[in-house]
Design an enzyme around this catalytic site. Sequence first.
Site, PDB file in Angstrom:
ATOM      1  N   ARG A  68      -2.791  -3.583  -3.049  1.00 32.93           N
ATOM      2  CA  ARG A  68      -1.491  -3.943  -3.426  1.00 32.93           C
ATOM      3  C   ARG A  68      -0.763  -3.668  -4.512  1.00 32.93           C
ATOM      4  O   ARG A  68      -1.396  -3.686  -5.366  1.00 32.93           O
ATOM      5  CB  ARG A  68      -1.711  -5.737  -3.232  1.00 32.93           C
ATOM      6  N   ILE A 102     -13.186  -1.768   2.702  1.00 37.67           N
ATOM      7  CA  ILE A 102     -12.500  -0.556   2.393  1.00 37.67           C
ATOM      8  C   ILE A 102     -13.034   0.291   1.363  1.00 37.67           C
ATOM      9  O   ILE A 102     -13.343   1.405   1.433  1.00 37.67           O
ATOM     10  CB  ILE A 102     -10.968  -0.874   2.410  1.00 37.67           C
ATOM     11  N   HIS A 115       3.209   2.816   2.192  1.00 36.19           N
ATOM     12  CA  HIS A 115       2.264   1.877   2.802  1.00 36.19           C
ATOM     13  C   HIS A 115       1.823   2.096   4.090  1.00 36.19           C
ATOM     14  O   HIS A 115       2.012   1.425   5.007  1.00 36.19           O
ATOM     15  CB  HIS A 115       3.072   0.480   2.810  1.00 36.19           C
ATOM     16  N   ILE A 116       1.132   3.200   4.261  1.00 36.68           N
ATOM     17  CA  ILE A 116       0.828   3.907   5.521  1.00 36.68           C
ATOM     18  C   ILE A 116      -0.645   3.797   5.616  1.00 36.68           C
ATOM     19  O   ILE A 116      -1.274   4.383   6.561  1.00 36.68           O
ATOM     20  CB  ILE A 116       1.077   5.202   5.922  1.00 36.68           C
ATOM     21  N   GLY A 117      -1.641   2.907   4.938  1.00 35.84           N
ATOM     22  CA  GLY A 117      -2.956   2.886   4.818  1.00 35.84           C
ATOM     23  C   GLY A 117      -3.318   2.611   6.268  1.00 35.84           C
ATOM     24  O   GLY A 117      -4.481   3.245   6.558  1.00 35.84           O
ATOM     25  N   ALA A 118      -3.231   1.682   6.898  1.00 35.52           N
ATOM     26  CA  ALA A 118      -3.531   1.405   8.291  1.00 35.52           C
ATOM     27  C   ALA A 118      -2.735   2.290   9.434  1.00 35.52           C
ATOM     28  O   ALA A 118      -2.984   1.671  10.593  1.00 35.52           O
ATOM     29  CB  ALA A 118      -3.495   0.025   8.430  1.00 35.52           C
ATOM     30  N   THR A 169      -4.323   1.794  -2.919  1.00 41.12           N
ATOM     31  CA  THR A 169      -3.858   1.563  -1.675  1.00 41.12           C
ATOM     32  C   THR A 169      -4.096  -0.020  -1.318  1.00 41.12           C
ATOM     33  O   THR A 169      -4.219  -0.360  -0.059  1.00 41.12           O
ATOM     34  CB  THR A 169      -4.837   2.330  -0.662  1.00 41.12           C
ATOM     35  N   GLU A 216       8.609  -3.660  -1.810  1.00 46.65           N
ATOM     36  CA  GLU A 216       8.705  -2.760  -0.542  1.00 46.65           C
ATOM     37  C   GLU A 216       9.701  -2.779   0.209  1.00 46.65           C
ATOM     38  O   GLU A 216       9.965  -4.082   0.753  1.00 46.65           O
ATOM     39  CB  GLU A 216       7.274  -2.589   0.159  1.00 46.65           C
TER      40      GLU A 216
END
Length: 306
Positions: A229, A152, A276-279, A227, A258
């Site tokens: 943890r 990443i 938590h929308i990174g993926a 982004t 979360e």
Amino acid sequence: MIKIIANDGIDNGAKLELESLGYQVDTNHYQGQELEEAIQTCDIIIIRSATKIRKNLIDIALEGKLKLIIRAGVGIDNIDYEYAREKGIEVRNTPYASSASVAELVIGHMFSLARFIGISNVSMRDGEWNKKHYKGVELAGKTLGLIGFGRIARETAKRAASLGMHIQYTKPSGRVDDVMYDYVSLPTLIETSDFISIHVPYSKGTPPIITKHMMLKMKENAFLINTSRGGVISEDDLLDVLNQNHLAGVALDVFEEEPTPNLELLRHPKLSVTPHIGASTKEAQKRIGKEIIDLIKVFDKVNTYA
């Protein structure tokens, strides 16, 4: 028939392909006692970040036939994976599929911070016109420091370099030979970067990597992005540093807990936040689905199911 529970969902195309291969796929979301009952009925469980598989749940799963846990994503800190492996349950993740999506979110947050996109959305919806308050900065010419240099971080570096940023990185194992970016020590990176993006793993229960002491060594006008943890940053320390008016802004996609109950942090005007929308892109989810299918095929070849 081998039963799979995709407890946090799965790309529909991947579901259909698994079913065409003869697997039974349950995409219901179970929690609490229902999850305890369901996990005893499946051979494979697929989770994302919402479901936590801890020791007590693993012990319950041992009463059934669970043989494989797949984390549809990179981090496996929501799984007590060492305990699972001790008990004969394999744990896999999908480390390749979401790198580009997370990297693009990092860049998005950098723009949001640099140009006040997030907070101006909030203030305008409240009827305010704060044009004179939002004098931003350009990304071009600024130094981006990457803590960690995995997939990443490399994808982030490529995108940031195309915007004219200077890239430097640090990682515990030292310099990487096949990149053109500058390797520096962690203290140097912390003290000299205009933007700092965190890309390191985290194990539940370990101390935060980024604490107040380290944040206060960053430039007062630096921007911090996480982004990876939530546990890698101390949220209490972060809030304290922001309230001291140190750091120009912070972007968080991940949190210590979360969904996060930390409303004081969420509402801070210097924060750009996402849940938590990174993926969470269509493309990444399709790639994750494909990676899951490949994992299951390989695992199925070398295992005999009861």
